[in-house]
Design an enzyme around this catalytic site. Structure first.
Site: not given
Length: 147
Positions: A52, A54, A82, A85
């Site tokens: 991801h 992040e 999410c 993260c």
């Protein structure tokens, strides 16, 4: 640079992710007015569920700063983080998170739940914006084009 400039850079990274066929999410981490970490979604590119934006930005910032502690840092991300993260943000001790679009399906900063309100040993400040509309539009366009 200001909040809008940093989110604009995150949007540029989101567009790069989209160009590679990934969900367009981009992220930058800023300390003392300088971008110290950048990331974009690379799940499709790498076949990695943890790739991801992040998490990439956190890894980049830790590497550049030489520490796993990101004290004094602000994260700008185009989509609400999410749970994974949000956990990374908590563990890295990021001071502040600014996100663009809400994520009603997986958002862990208030949409589904807010991990930053739980009794962890660190609580980042959380803000929505700037550029919420632009962040929402790039995601809407991406998913419309998939159909």
């Amino acid at each position: 640079m200001n909040h809008r400039d940093y989110m604009a850079r995150a949007l540029e990274l989101a567009a790069q992710a989209e160009g590679e066929g990934d969900v367009p999410v981009g992220c930058v981490i800023v300390k003392d007015g300088q971008i110290v970490g950048e990331g974009r979604n690379r799940r499709e590119e790498r076949g990695d569920a943890t790739a991801h934006a992040e998490m990439e930005a956190i890894r980049d910032a830790c590497r550049r700063l030489g520490s796993w502690r990101l004290h004094g840092c602000t994260m700008y991300v185009t989509l609400e983080p999410c749970p994974m993260c949000a956990g990374g943000i908590l563990n890295a001790r990021v001071d502040e998170v600014r996100y663009g679009a809400k994520d009603d399906k997986a958002g862990a900063c208030g949409s589904v739940l807010n991990l930053f309100e739980e009794r962890f040993n660190h609580r980042p400040r959380l803000y929505r914006g700037p550029m919420e509309t632009e962040c929402e539009e790039i995601l809407k366009s991406f998913f419309l084009n998939l159909r």
